[in-house]
Motif scaffolding. Structure first.
Motif, PDB file in Angstrom:
ATOM      1  N   LYS A 205       0.843  -1.192   0.000  1.00 32.15           N
ATOM      2  CA  LYS A 205       0.000   0.000   0.000  1.00 32.15           C
ATOM      3  C   LYS A 205       0.879   1.243   0.000  1.00 32.15           C
ATOM      4  O   LYS A 205       1.966   1.228   0.585  1.00 32.15           O
ATOM      5  CB  LYS A 205      -0.870  -0.027   1.261  1.00 32.15           C
ATOM      6  CG  LYS A 205      -1.988   0.983   1.233  1.00 32.15           C
ATOM      7  CD  LYS A 205      -2.942   0.775   2.408  1.00 32.15           C
ATOM      8  CE  LYS A 205      -3.943   1.887   2.485  1.00 32.15           C
ATOM      9  NZ  LYS A 205      -4.903   1.978   1.416  1.00 32.15           N
ATOM     10  N   CYS A 206       0.407   2.302  -0.643  1.00 30.05           N
ATOM     11  CA  CYS A 206       1.159   3.561  -0.647  1.00 30.05           C
ATOM     12  C   CYS A 206       1.076   4.193   0.744  1.00 30.05           C
ATOM     13  O   CYS A 206      -0.012   4.365   1.299  1.00 30.05           O
ATOM     14  CB  CYS A 206       0.590   4.510  -1.694  1.00 30.05           C
ATOM     15  SG  CYS A 206       1.074   6.231  -1.456  1.00 30.05           S
ATOM     16  N   VAL A 207       2.224   4.549   1.282  1.00 36.86           N
ATOM     17  CA  VAL A 207       2.269   5.112   2.634  1.00 36.86           C
ATOM     18  C   VAL A 207       1.529   6.453   2.696  1.00 36.86           C
ATOM     19  O   VAL A 207       0.897   6.782   3.700  1.00 36.86           O
ATOM     20  CB  VAL A 207       3.737   5.234   3.129  1.00 36.86           C
ATOM     21  CG1 VAL A 207       4.542   6.229   2.288  1.00 36.86           C
ATOM     22  CG2 VAL A 207       3.793   5.630   4.593  1.00 36.86           C
ATOM     23  N   HIS A 208       1.579   7.204   1.615  1.00 38.61           N
ATOM     24  CA  HIS A 208       0.893   8.497   1.592  1.00 38.61           C
ATOM     25  C   HIS A 208      -0.622   8.313   1.533  1.00 38.61           C
ATOM     26  O   HIS A 208      -1.363   9.025   2.214  1.00 38.61           O
ATOM     27  CB  HIS A 208       1.393   9.341   0.423  1.00 38.61           C
ATOM     28  CG  HIS A 208       2.865   9.636   0.493  1.00 38.61           C
ATOM     29  ND1 HIS A 208       3.790   9.013  -0.315  1.00 38.61           N
ATOM     30  CD2 HIS A 208       3.560  10.447   1.312  1.00 38.61           C
ATOM     31  CE1 HIS A 208       4.983   9.450  -0.005  1.00 38.61           C
ATOM     32  NE2 HIS A 208       4.890  10.321   0.985  1.00 38.61           N
ATOM     33  N   CYS A 209      -1.074   7.347   0.703  1.00 34.18           N
ATOM     34  CA  CYS A 209      -2.518   7.049   0.645  1.00 34.18           C
ATOM     35  C   CYS A 209      -3.020   6.634   2.033  1.00 34.18           C
ATOM     36  O   CYS A 209      -4.102   7.033   2.461  1.00 34.18           O
ATOM     37  CB  CYS A 209      -2.809   5.933  -0.359  1.00 34.18           C
ATOM     38  SG  CYS A 209      -2.686   6.460  -2.075  1.00 34.18           S
ATOM     39  N   LEU A 210      -2.203   5.851   2.725  1.00 33.44           N
ATOM     40  CA  LEU A 210      -2.580   5.410   4.077  1.00 33.44           C
ATOM     41  C   LEU A 210      -2.717   6.607   5.027  1.00 33.44           C
ATOM     42  O   LEU A 210      -3.685   6.705   5.789  1.00 33.44           O
ATOM     43  CB  LEU A 210      -1.511   4.441   4.600  1.00 33.44           C
ATOM     44  CG  LEU A 210      -1.739   3.927   6.008  1.00 33.44           C
ATOM     45  CD1 LEU A 210      -2.561   2.639   5.951  1.00 33.44           C
ATOM     46  CD2 LEU A 210      -0.431   3.670   6.739  1.00 33.44           C
ATOM     47  N   GLU A 249      -6.073  11.324  -5.150  1.00 38.94           N
ATOM     48  CA  GLU A 249      -5.790  10.218  -6.066  1.00 38.94           C
ATOM     49  C   GLU A 249      -4.298   9.906  -6.028  1.00 38.94           C
ATOM     50  O   GLU A 249      -3.468  10.826  -5.961  1.00 38.94           O
ATOM     51  CB  GLU A 249      -6.199  10.631  -7.484  1.00 38.94           C
ATOM     52  CG  GLU A 249      -6.147   9.493  -8.465  1.00 38.94           C
ATOM     53  CD  GLU A 249      -6.447   9.960  -9.907  1.00 38.94           C
ATOM     54  OE1 GLU A 249      -6.189   9.183 -10.823  1.00 38.94           O
ATOM     55  OE2 GLU A 249      -6.925  11.098 -10.077  1.00 38.94           O
ATOM     56  N   HIS A 250      -3.959   8.633  -6.080  1.00 36.95           N
ATOM     57  CA  HIS A 250      -2.557   8.236  -6.049  1.00 36.95           C
ATOM     58  C   HIS A 250      -1.875   8.547  -7.382  1.00 36.95           C
ATOM     59  O   HIS A 250      -2.093   7.859  -8.371  1.00 36.95           O
ATOM     60  CB  HIS A 250      -2.417   6.742  -5.735  1.00 36.95           C
ATOM     61  CG  HIS A 250      -0.983   6.319  -5.729  1.00 36.95           C
ATOM     62  ND1 HIS A 250      -0.166   6.484  -4.625  1.00 36.95           N
ATOM     63  CD2 HIS A 250      -0.197   5.796  -6.702  1.00 36.95           C
ATOM     64  CE1 HIS A 250       1.051   6.057  -4.930  1.00 36.95           C
ATOM     65  NE2 HIS A 250       1.055   5.639  -6.179  1.00 36.95           N
ATOM     66  N   LEU A 251      -1.057   9.583  -7.406  1.00 33.44           N
ATOM     67  CA  LEU A 251      -0.357   9.977  -8.625  1.00 33.44           C
ATOM     68  C   LEU A 251       1.104  10.235  -8.295  1.00 33.44           C
ATOM     69  O   LEU A 251       1.406  11.063  -7.436  1.00 33.44           O
ATOM     70  CB  LEU A 251      -0.968  11.263  -9.189  1.00 33.44           C
ATOM     71  CG  LEU A 251      -2.410  11.169  -9.702  1.00 33.44           C
ATOM     72  CD1 LEU A 251      -3.015  12.557  -9.854  1.00 33.44           C
ATOM     73  CD2 LEU A 251      -2.449  10.415 -11.027  1.00 33.44           C
ATOM     74  N   TYR A 303       5.337   6.283  -5.428  1.00 38.08           N
ATOM     75  CA  TYR A 303       5.442   7.625  -4.873  1.00 38.08           C
ATOM     76  C   TYR A 303       4.129   8.391  -5.070  1.00 38.08           C
ATOM     77  O   TYR A 303       3.330   8.077  -5.935  1.00 38.08           O
ATOM     78  CB  TYR A 303       6.618   8.389  -5.503  1.00 38.08           C
ATOM     79  CG  TYR A 303       7.042   9.559  -4.652  1.00 38.08           C
ATOM     80  CD1 TYR A 303       7.467   9.360  -3.343  1.00 38.08           C
ATOM     81  CD2 TYR A 303       6.981  10.867  -5.122  1.00 38.08           C
ATOM     82  CE1 TYR A 303       7.815  10.425  -2.535  1.00 38.08           C
ATOM     83  CE2 TYR A 303       7.336  11.939  -4.325  1.00 38.08           C
ATOM     84  CZ  TYR A 303       7.755  11.712  -3.032  1.00 38.08           C
ATOM     85  OH  TYR A 303       8.099  12.774  -2.239  1.00 38.08           O
ATOM     86  N   HIS A 304       3.896   9.397  -4.259  1.00 42.86           N
ATOM     87  CA  HIS A 304       2.644  10.151  -4.262  1.00 42.86           C
ATOM     88  C   HIS A 304       3.026  11.626  -4.142  1.00 42.86           C
ATOM     89  O   HIS A 304       3.451  12.064  -3.073  1.00 42.86           O
ATOM     90  CB  HIS A 304       1.812   9.680  -3.063  1.00 42.86           C
ATOM     91  CG  HIS A 304       0.383  10.091  -3.071  1.00 42.86           C
ATOM     92  ND1 HIS A 304      -0.640   9.195  -2.810  1.00 42.86           N
ATOM     93  CD2 HIS A 304      -0.208  11.287  -3.288  1.00 42.86           C
ATOM     94  CE1 HIS A 304      -1.800   9.831  -2.857  1.00 42.86           C
ATOM     95  NE2 HIS A 304      -1.565  11.102  -3.137  1.00 42.86           N
ATOM     96  N   TRP A 305       2.904  12.362  -5.226  1.00 41.41           N
ATOM     97  CA  TRP A 305       3.401  13.752  -5.200  1.00 41.41           C
ATOM     98  C   TRP A 305       2.589  14.597  -4.219  1.00 41.41           C
ATOM     99  O   TRP A 305       1.427  14.303  -3.958  1.00 41.41           O
ATOM    100  CB  TRP A 305       3.420  14.353  -6.605  1.00 41.41           C
ATOM    101  CG  TRP A 305       2.105  14.860  -7.129  1.00 41.41           C
ATOM    102  CD1 TRP A 305       1.241  14.187  -7.951  1.00 41.41           C
ATOM    103  CD2 TRP A 305       1.503  16.135  -6.880  1.00 41.41           C
ATOM    104  NE1 TRP A 305       0.138  14.958  -8.213  1.00 41.41           N
ATOM    105  CE2 TRP A 305       0.268  16.165  -7.572  1.00 41.41           C
ATOM    106  CE3 TRP A 305       1.876  17.259  -6.127  1.00 41.41           C
ATOM    107  CZ2 TRP A 305      -0.581  17.271  -7.530  1.00 41.41           C
ATOM    108  CZ3 TRP A 305       1.026  18.351  -6.089  1.00 41.41           C
ATOM    109  CH2 TRP A 305      -0.185  18.350  -6.806  1.00 41.41           C
TER     110      TRP A 305
HETATM  111 ZN   LIG Z   1      -0.586   7.135  -2.763  1.00 37.04          ZN
END
Ligand SMILES: [Zn+2]
Ligand SMILES: [Zn+2]
Length: 342
Positions: A205-210, A249-251, A303-305
């Motif tokens: 899972k993306c740490v930033h999304c979390l 949104e994950h970008l 990565y998640h800008w």
């Molecule tokens: Zn993300």
């Protein structure tokens, strides 16, 4: 021609530093102090009051974008709102890219890249005081120039940042942002990339999304939210009143942002800067965009800008310099509650 700067590698930490001598400062210049009067005096001698002949990109008051030519220059001069110009004292410039050279036990590379300045027309109107449409034009200029720079062979990272106020290191009072493309992945970004990649491998899972999900659920540190973006004071804030703005949104890359999303981002940025302006009495601050590197041989899908805003509420002193540990003097939850009310 001698290169403008050198990137030198610290062979202990693995971090890059830039030795930029392009400004031709003499040793005794470093001892000079600039007072408040210097900052206020600048309008008379401000270099950004006119559309400059070297402008690469011009955005008019109505939002139209032009590349200046000798044919359109007269109406651009009249109606310009924003211009992108090459920095007069660039930290990065021409040279040979991607060649790591030795100097005894050390390594260096030429400081190859571009160093641009994004200038808005009014000397007094900082981003916090602009209309949403004007902030939108600024962000669109960032995106458009980012897209032009990312395909250059030498470029590994495009850094977009804005310094506001003397304490934040702005050397010219006139509102301006900078876009610098560099031939290496900067240490801070490299650490973030590695951290998010490690997290992704472990948790799928993306740490930033979390973090975004958690902050939305918890709400205690959130100061702004809409359909597309969220702004919150980070749990582990580096400075008092630090704010980060994330696309929901994950970008991985800022370069992929569409005009319709820029409209939302502009509202988020304007709202947050407005709250800082009001709550902290127009503080000096730095903001920058963290985005995935543009190395053509690798992808950074995990990565998640995002955009980080750091008000200049303290300076790095002995403890911070000796340990790399920031000290923030207000609880992030309290800072968020304060900013929500502004
Ligand atoms: Zn993300
Ligand atoms: Zn000015």
């Amino acid at each position: 021609m001698r290169n403008i700067s050198e990137l030198r590698l610290d062979i202990v930490s693995g971090d890059w530093v830039v030795i930029a001598t392009g400004r031709g400062k003499r040793p005794h210049d470093f001892g000079k102090k600039r007072g408040d009067h210097w900052w206020k005096r600048q309008k008379k001698s401000c270099p950004f009051e006119k559309l400059l002949p070297e402008a690469l990109y011009v955005s008019l008051k109505n939002g139209d974008i032009h590349k200046p030519t000798h044919k359109n220059v007269s109406f651009l001069k009249r109606d310009w709102f924003l211009q992108i110009v090459p920095n007069k004292f660039p930290a990065f410039g021409r040279g040979v890219c991607a060649v790591r050279r030795r100097a005894g036990p050390y390594f260096w590379e030429e400081g190859v890249g571009f160093h641009d300045v994004v200038v808005t027309r009014s000397h007094e109107q900082s981003l916090a005081l602009m209309s949403k449409d004007e902030v939108e034009m600024v962000i669109r200029a960032y995106r458009d120039r980012y897209i032009q720079l990312k395909d250059d062979d030498c470029v590994e990272y495009v850094s977009i940042f804005h310094n506001h106020g003397p304490e934040a290191g702005a050397s010219i009072a006139h509102p301006h942002s900078q876009i610098i493309s560099i031939p290496v992945i900067p240490p801070d970004v490299g650490r973030s990339i590695k951290g998010s990649a490690d997290f992704f491998r472990k948790h799928k899972k993306c740490v930033h999304c979390l973090m975004i999900e958690h902050e939305l659920e918890d709400g205690i540190r959130v100061i702004y939210e809409d359909e597309k973006f969220i702004a919150f004071v980070p749990y582990a804030s580096r400075t008092a009143f630090e704010v980060r703005i994330f696309p929901k949104e994950h970008l991985p890359t800022f370069g992929s942002i569409h005009n319709s999303e820029i409209t939302y981002l502009a509202r988020a940025v304007k709202t947050v800067l407005g709250k800082l302006y009001k709550g902290l009495n127009n503080p000096s601050y730095n903001f920058f965009i963290h985005t995935s590197p543009v190395v053509h041989t690798a992808t950074f899908q995990h990565y998640h800008w995002h955009l980080e805003i750091l008000p200049k509420t303290a300076i790095w002193a002995g403890f911070e310099l000796s340990t790399g540990i920031d000290i923030s003097t207000i609880a992030p939850e309290k800072a968020a509650a304060f900013l929500r009310k502004q």
